[in-house]
Motif scaffolding. Structure first.
Motif, PDB file in Angstrom:
ATOM      1  N   SER A  45       0.840  -1.201   0.000  1.00 36.55           N
ATOM      2  CA  SER A  45       0.000   0.000   0.000  1.00 36.55           C
ATOM      3  C   SER A  45       0.870   1.244   0.000  1.00 36.55           C
ATOM      4  O   SER A  45       1.891   1.314   0.698  1.00 36.55           O
ATOM      5  CB  SER A  45      -0.945   0.005   1.206  1.00 36.55           C
ATOM      6  OG  SER A  45      -0.226   0.071   2.406  1.00 36.55           O
ATOM      7  N   ASN A  72       4.371   2.153   8.145  1.00 33.38           N
ATOM      8  CA  ASN A  72       3.116   2.804   8.537  1.00 33.38           C
ATOM      9  C   ASN A  72       2.952   4.171   7.893  1.00 33.38           C
ATOM     10  O   ASN A  72       2.106   4.963   8.311  1.00 33.38           O
ATOM     11  CB  ASN A  72       3.047   2.941  10.058  1.00 33.38           C
ATOM     12  CG  ASN A  72       3.040   1.592  10.748  1.00 33.38           C
ATOM     13  OD1 ASN A  72       2.361   0.666  10.305  1.00 33.38           O
ATOM     14  ND2 ASN A  72       3.814   1.456  11.801  1.00 33.38           N
ATOM     15  N   TYR A  73       3.772   4.462   6.883  1.00 34.99           N
ATOM     16  CA  TYR A  73       3.725   5.759   6.210  1.00 34.99           C
ATOM     17  C   TYR A  73       2.382   5.924   5.501  1.00 34.99           C
ATOM     18  O   TYR A  73       1.933   5.042   4.784  1.00 34.99           O
ATOM     19  CB  TYR A  73       4.877   5.867   5.212  1.00 34.99           C
ATOM     20  CG  TYR A  73       4.950   7.207   4.531  1.00 34.99           C
ATOM     21  CD1 TYR A  73       5.354   8.333   5.228  1.00 34.99           C
ATOM     22  CD2 TYR A  73       4.609   7.344   3.204  1.00 34.99           C
ATOM     23  CE1 TYR A  73       5.424   9.569   4.612  1.00 34.99           C
ATOM     24  CE2 TYR A  73       4.684   8.575   2.577  1.00 34.99           C
ATOM     25  CZ  TYR A  73       5.088   9.681   3.279  1.00 34.99           C
ATOM     26  OH  TYR A  73       5.153  10.901   2.668  1.00 34.99           O
ATOM     27  N   THR A  74       1.751   7.074   5.730  1.00 39.37           N
ATOM     28  CA  THR A  74       0.432   7.325   5.135  1.00 39.37           C
ATOM     29  C   THR A  74       0.450   8.428   4.095  1.00 39.37           C
ATOM     30  O   THR A  74      -0.533   8.627   3.401  1.00 39.37           O
ATOM     31  CB  THR A  74      -0.581   7.712   6.222  1.00 39.37           C
ATOM     32  OG1 THR A  74      -0.151   8.939   6.832  1.00 39.37           O
ATOM     33  CG2 THR A  74      -0.726   6.625   7.266  1.00 39.37           C
ATOM     34  N   SER A  76       0.348  11.511   4.754  1.00 37.30           N
ATOM     35  CA  SER A  76      -0.238  12.719   5.327  1.00 37.30           C
ATOM     36  C   SER A  76       0.718  13.428   6.297  1.00 37.30           C
ATOM     37  O   SER A  76       0.444  14.533   6.732  1.00 37.30           O
ATOM     38  CB  SER A  76      -1.547  12.384   6.044  1.00 37.30           C
ATOM     39  OG  SER A  76      -1.309  11.498   7.112  1.00 37.30           O
TER      40      SER A  76
END
Length: 85
Positions: A45, A72-74, A76
């Protein structure tokens, strides 16, 4: 799995990164090894965004030893975690 390998290697080439080793866990979580730095990408993802962030921090990894956490990089937040050791 071939699709993930192809996508990841294309991004490595696109962003002109030098990677020593690519590892896939049984759950297809991805980890890159760059010198003494392990880059934990997690699953596929937001892979393009994770690789862009890696490109932006790539030059700062020289001489370091530890883990760059992008799993866990999103996208944002511009904050990512590096654990020495």
């Amino acid at each position: 799995m071939f699709q993930y390998v192809l996508e990841l290697t294309n991004l490595i080439n696109k962003y002109e990164l030098t990677v020593d080793k690519i590892y896939f866990s049984p759950d297809l979580d991805m980890t890159l090894y760059i010198g003494d730095v392990m880059v934990s990408l997690g699953d596929s993802s937001l892979l393009t965004e994770k690789m862009m962030k890696l490109r932006d921090t790539y030059s700062q990894l020289a001489g370091l030893s530890g883990t760059l956490h992008l799993e866990n990089y999103t996208g944002s937040s511009s904050v990512i975690t590096f654990t020495k050791g």
